[in-house]
Scaffold this active site. Sequence first.
Site, PDB file in Angstrom:
ATOM      1  N   GLU A  51       0.804  -1.208   0.000  1.00  0.00           N
ATOM      2  CA  GLU A  51       0.000   0.000   0.000  1.00  0.00           C
ATOM      3  C   GLU A  51       0.841   1.263   0.000  1.00  0.00           C
ATOM      4  O   GLU A  51       0.328   2.353  -0.121  1.00  0.00           O
ATOM      5  CB  GLU A  51      -0.964  -0.009   1.183  1.00  0.00           C
ATOM      6  CG  GLU A  51      -0.406   0.456   2.508  1.00  0.00           C
ATOM      7  CD  GLU A  51       0.405  -0.600   3.229  1.00  0.00           C
ATOM      8  OE1 GLU A  51       0.944  -1.502   2.567  1.00  0.00           O
ATOM      9  OE2 GLU A  51       0.508  -0.504   4.450  1.00  0.00           O
TER      10      GLU A  51
ATOM     11  N   ASP B  18      -5.783   5.058   5.063  1.00  0.00           N
ATOM     12  CA  ASP B  18      -4.823   4.041   5.491  1.00  0.00           C
ATOM     13  C   ASP B  18      -5.414   3.108   6.542  1.00  0.00           C
ATOM     14  O   ASP B  18      -4.700   2.551   7.362  1.00  0.00           O
ATOM     15  CB  ASP B  18      -3.532   4.693   6.026  1.00  0.00           C
ATOM     16  CG  ASP B  18      -2.356   3.720   6.043  1.00  0.00           C
ATOM     17  OD1 ASP B  18      -2.546   2.552   5.659  1.00  0.00           O
ATOM     18  OD2 ASP B  18      -1.266   4.121   6.464  1.00  0.00           O
TER      19      ASP B  18
END
Lengths: 521, 283
Positions: free
Chosen positions: A182, A292
């Site tokens: 990510e 996130d």
Amino acid sequence: MNRLLLAAAILAAFRPLPAQVTYKRIVNALEEPQNWLTYWGDYSGMRHRDFDQINAANVKTLRPEWMYQTGVSGAFETAPVVVDGIMYFTAASGNVFAVDGRTGRELWRHKYSENPSANRGLAILGKLLYMVTPEGSLLALDLRTGDVAWESRMVPSKSAYIATLAPLVVKDKVVVGISGGEEKGTRGFMDAYDAATGRRVWRFWTIPEPGQPGGDTWHGDSWKLGGGAAWLTGTFDPKLNLLYWGIGNPSPALSGETRAGDNLYTAALVALDADTGLLKWDYQFVPHDLHDWDACQSPMLLDVKWKGHDRKVVVQANRNGFFYMLDRQTGEFLSATPFARQTWAKGFDAKGRPIRLPNSDPTPQGTRVCPGLAGATNWMAPSYNPRTRLFYFAVRERCDIYYSSPGKFIPGQRYFGGAVAGTPGEEEYGLLKAIDPLTGETKWDFRYQHAPWAGTLSSGGLIFAGDEDGYLMAFDAASGKILWRFNTGNRLISSPITYMIGKRQFVAMPSGSAMITFALP
Amino acid sequence: MKFLTAVVRNRLLFCSITLCAGALFLGGALASPKLRAAYHKIRNSSDLTAGKSLFLANCAMCHGMEAGGGRGPALVGREFLHGSSDDELLAVIREGIPGSSMPAFAGTDEEERNIVVYIRSLSSPIVGGNAHPTGDAERGKRVYSGLGCAGCHLIDDAGSVFGPNLTRVGAGRSYEFLKQSLLNPSADITPGGDGVTVTTVDGRRVTGIRINEDSFTLQLRDQSQKFITFDKSEIRQVTHEKKSLMPTYSSLPPRDLEDLLAYLSTLRGVVKGGTGTAIRQLR
């Protein structure tokens, strides 16, 4: 006579190895509570032991028994595996250790990487231990020496991926997930390898391609850089033969312009057939996440009475501030209740899709959103006590200002899509919480001065928990009263475990670069 | 005149780098491939946007939302004490400034460069310089002494560590910020300078700077520079002072104020400590 002694010695030397850890032993891990056989302690992830040696009446006399200094700097996020008196654990930079569990004396140690990245632990099966290296290798190590029996590459060398998690042994396979996706625009996956040979048996891509189910939840080619790391160990239901694994957030993390759509299976829990890696069901906690808030927290397996019926459920205290309960056979959404300050969802529809609040996305000017980037909880282990029927976990109370900027993808570079800053004038803090998983209701909590990164352990009617200021503490599991504390001298970023050798119970906690073990006098 | 001087100085200072590219562009000419490249870089919107976000998230709390300065120096319209070239500025961002409150930024090369691009984009030949002190620094030193500032502050080895160290305050703080600190000290309290009053269960009250605090104990430094540790079980209340523990000097005669500011602005010594102190981060 001497010949007889010699023959006896030789026979002794060639006796079979101590009883090896079999798949059956791992399935029944709670029947041998003296050992700690997996990252979470057993397949369910309850992190509970029915010991009574260290209990509410005597825990005030608990004291350090031994301390092993690894000499390794870097994040010490390991959870040890303890088998038949020997403790095995890892540290940053690919370090792995075997020490005597009673005395802390070293039996062997190895270093398998120069990359200072953290490592979270080991899996064990037969005569082998399994660990990943930051470079993305899966290593099988000889239990007796720590020497490499085989190595399999999960990713090509010098890729943007890293690996940090403790593998999970299921039957004759070793299941792992990849990290780093990510943040550097990679595509996440989970793998299973043959435990004996290291041959890859299956791969589950966490980001589907166009044409596959879920592939239409990504705009254009954005799936290629879609993130979805699978960086924390999951759980397993042997009867359903399903693996439960939390999947990371999409990439770029704080900017969504390039990846319109729900971005499956990021920020989701997936249930995979353990033999084939095929998806049985998924539930996405945050469609098109922009904060996130990955779902890489413990997916704990509980059997509960839900609305009058026995129900096999999976529960997760998610980074996004909600505690979820899902049917683990079907993935059906059962409940979600907030456990921390949250400013992004006003509720859920009948299928469990969150209904967003306005003004909760990152902007170029900055938007204050709760929870903050690190989440309302994270990798720190929760635990569950079947007697109190309470779920215990660490909560981070912090909000952040989220700034978005699309940025551009440069291979190997961080691809985050923005930045965050703390909220001026708001001091973060933490909580140890005990909640009823059926209702989400808080039964008790204990306030920490700082938002924690350490988890919990349930044993002997006690909850052991660590905080950001270095304290390992013991609480009465029913009342939340603090009964004992010890300052280990460094912030705690892992979770305590317990084991027994002979008639003595030990509690172990990594701190700084030391493994510290406690016992009664 | 000072304003114009500052502008001219800035133009000269930055002429070899991006600013000059901007100025030349305004003039309709991009003289060299290097300057053209620099210009295109600064005009690349994704670099600028990314740099701005990173700046807002990591730098603005000290340097101001518009980089006009705060508890950190202004980054527009002035000569940089550290980082007159892009490479030097990059080094400051990467490594911080030892002995100051400028921390190292742990980012990627690209992120660091984007911050530089953004900071450079803020500076323009038409941006005005900062106000500068006009007072008599020598006399200001006597004002400092007469007011008893050393009772709380340290300059080199002289004074107390109760308040912020002033050894290098002239390098790190703008004239406006120093002026505000004297006239209204509570407007911006230095992080780590949290004033607290601890009231114990037996009625004792102790005011000082909170040095550290965990769930069970609190450590403060009182005005006599002594460390005191309290168990929270013996504390009835911890009051976080909303006002700075520093008194206001708003009634100081204007000449004394200007002279004192002039003196403080000359303080650009070397703080002997490393980059980590107990006060920097409450843990």
